[in-house]
Design an enzyme around this catalytic site. Structure first.
Site, PDB file in Angstrom:
ATOM      1  N   ASN A  74       0.996  -1.529  -0.438  1.00  0.00           N
ATOM      2  CA  ASN A  74       0.237   0.171  -0.421  1.00  0.00           C
ATOM      3  C   ASN A  74       0.891   1.646   0.239  1.00  0.00           C
ATOM      4  O   ASN A  74       2.247   1.186   0.913  1.00  0.00           O
ATOM      5  CB  ASN A  74      -0.638  -0.519   0.991  1.00  0.00           C
ATOM      6  CG  ASN A  74       0.049  -0.200   3.050  1.00  0.00           C
ATOM      7  OD1 ASN A  74       0.823   1.342   2.354  1.00  0.00           O
ATOM      8  ND2 ASN A  74      -0.436  -1.276   3.041  1.00  0.00           N
ATOM      9  N   LYS A 123       8.039 -16.738 -11.191  1.00  0.00           N
ATOM     10  CA  LYS A 123       7.979 -16.002 -11.911  1.00  0.00           C
ATOM     11  C   LYS A 123       5.964 -15.886 -12.408  1.00  0.00           C
ATOM     12  O   LYS A 123       6.237 -17.043 -13.468  1.00  0.00           O
ATOM     13  CB  LYS A 123       8.486 -14.770 -12.879  1.00  0.00           C
ATOM     14  CG  LYS A 123       7.879 -13.567 -12.964  1.00  0.00           C
ATOM     15  CD  LYS A 123       8.732 -12.949 -14.194  1.00  0.00           C
ATOM     16  CE  LYS A 123       7.867 -11.731 -14.718  1.00  0.00           C
ATOM     17  NZ  LYS A 123       8.630 -11.618 -15.634  1.00  0.00           N
TER      18      LYS A 123
END
Ligand code: CTP
Length: 401
Positions: free
Chosen positions: A212, A291
């Site tokens: 965030n 990934k």
């Protein structure tokens, strides 16, 4: 307004290459609106001239014990008496030795010896690393600490002599911060604070994650204000790009689970826990080892709920005094009070997000059993000091200092 407005600082400069940093220190002191009087020793004057310090401080420089500008030729008494603090930077090995023995054979050593009891004397040693490591210097430094002199540094690094090691003068910025701290009320003296700050980062795969926009600034400002107020501060920090405040022990973590572990393992003897971190409420249930590739038109990411660190600490039978933060975008009063009750907190700091999250200024409201108490607006630093004052006043046993 400067942080040192109205303060009179005597800056002693002794002989050492680092004397050039003292010029920078004078500028920084003046920027904080301190009135600076420089006392230059004979060897100090070999490195930087009095004219430099006079121009930077805007005041005549003192060089001589027998200077008759002071009334009755008593510069050694007068200067120390009218100063709010005496700072010696750089302090040579020779000067430390003099100070430790109580010698007084020039203006600076005499005014240090003649300073009124309790007057702040801050000293920033600077010398070759072998000189600093010499048992004689170590003994002198230890003696000075015992005598209540604040020693700052020396720092490790490259030295003018070409060697590398401890002996560099503390940076002017660090000295200014320490000086500002000495003028703050010691409302948290003897208290132990654990504080969380910053965001958490929850990995999705080795190169991506959930996080965030928390900058960590409020938590860091509070950690610093608490240290200034005399608390022993441990700061458990998520990933941020902020400098650690002076005197604060910092523990770096990445995820909410790591933050929880870092907090729970450090709770012993803590008087006060302030949870400022914007902890991610969810994490990827199963982060991928490799990934994640873009296959298909959409991707579902199962999330698992993170533990609520603050609620867990507050629920312990031996819980310290717990303070929470709540950033809300609407209905602050209702939501903040609901959060305070749900987590069982004596105090919660509410922040209406459009009024400054991530910015320099924040508008905060305190919620406690007595209701709502707005905090006067100001810079993050001013607000942090006010908050620390409010928290200190609510601690069992009351504010110290
Ligand atoms: N907190 C915590 N651990 C969490 C989540 C929050 O310690 N896992 C702390 C924060 O540091 C802050 C307070 O709890 O002091 C915030 O409470 P919370 O209800 O979690 O606020 P939000 O995350 O904003 O909640 P919501 O998203 O439901 O509004």
């Amino acid at each position: 307004m400067g942080e040192l407005t109205g303060k009179r600082i005597v800056l002693g400069v002794t002989g050492g290459v680092a004397a050039y940093k003292a010029a920078e220190l004078v500028r920084a002191l003046v920027r904080e609106q301190a009135a600076v009087e420089v006392v230059l020793t004979a060897t100090g004057a070999r490195f930087v001239s009095a004219a430099t310090f006079q121009a930077l401080s805007g005041n005549p420089v003192w060089l001589d014990l027998w200077d008759d500008r002071a009334s009755g030729g008593m510069a050694h008494i007068e200067l120390g008496r009218r100063a709010d603090a005496i700072v010696v930077a750089p302090a040579s090995a020779d000067f430390l030795a003099k100070l430790a023995c109580g010698l007084a054979d020039d203006l600076l050593s005499t005014l240090c010896l003649a300073r009124p009891a309790g007057r702040v004397l801050m000293v920033a040693p600077a010398m070759n690393r072998e000189m600093w490591d010499n048992p004689a210097t170590r003994r002198n430094a230890a003696r000075l600490r015992e005598d209540g002199v604040a020693l700052l540094g020396p720092a490790d690094g490259e030295q003018a002599c070409g060697e590398t090691g401890p002996g560099r003068m503390a940076e002017p910025g660090e000295l200014i911060e320490a000086l500002i701290a000495t003028f703050q009320p010691r409302r948290l003296a003897g208290r132990r604070l654990l504080i969380t700050a910053g965001p958490t980062f929850e990995p999705i795969d080795p190169v991506r994650g959930l996080t965030n926009l928390s900058s960590g600034r409020m938590g860091y400002a509070l950690a610093r204000a608490a240290a200034e107020a005399g608390a022993a501060v441990t700061l458990v920090s998520g990933p941020v790009s902020l400098a650690t405040p002076g005197g604060v022990e910092r523990v770096d973590v990445l995820t909410a689970l790591q933050m929880r572990e870092a907090v729970l393992s450090r709770l012993a003897d803590i008087d006060l826990f302030i949870a400022v971190a914007a902890v991610c409420d969810f994490r990827a249930a199963e982060p991928s080892v490799a990934k994640v590739k873009k296959e298909g038109a959409s991707l579902s990411l199962p999330l698992a709920r993170n533990p609520d660190i603050l609620a867990e600490v507050a629920a312990r039978p031996d819980a310290p005094f717990c303070v929470g933060f709540a950033a809300e975008t609407e209905r602050l009063e209702e939501q903040a009070e609901a959060k305070r009750r749900a987590k069982g907190l004596p105090l919660l700091v509410g922040n209406l997000v459009q009024e400054g999250m991530g910015g320099e200024n924040s508008r905060l409201v305190l919620f406690d059993d007595g209701g709502m108490h707005p905090i006067a607006p100001g810079s993050k630093r001013e607000i942090a000091r006010r908050l620390i004052g409010e928290i200190a006043a609510r601690l069992p046993g009351g504010a110290h200092g």
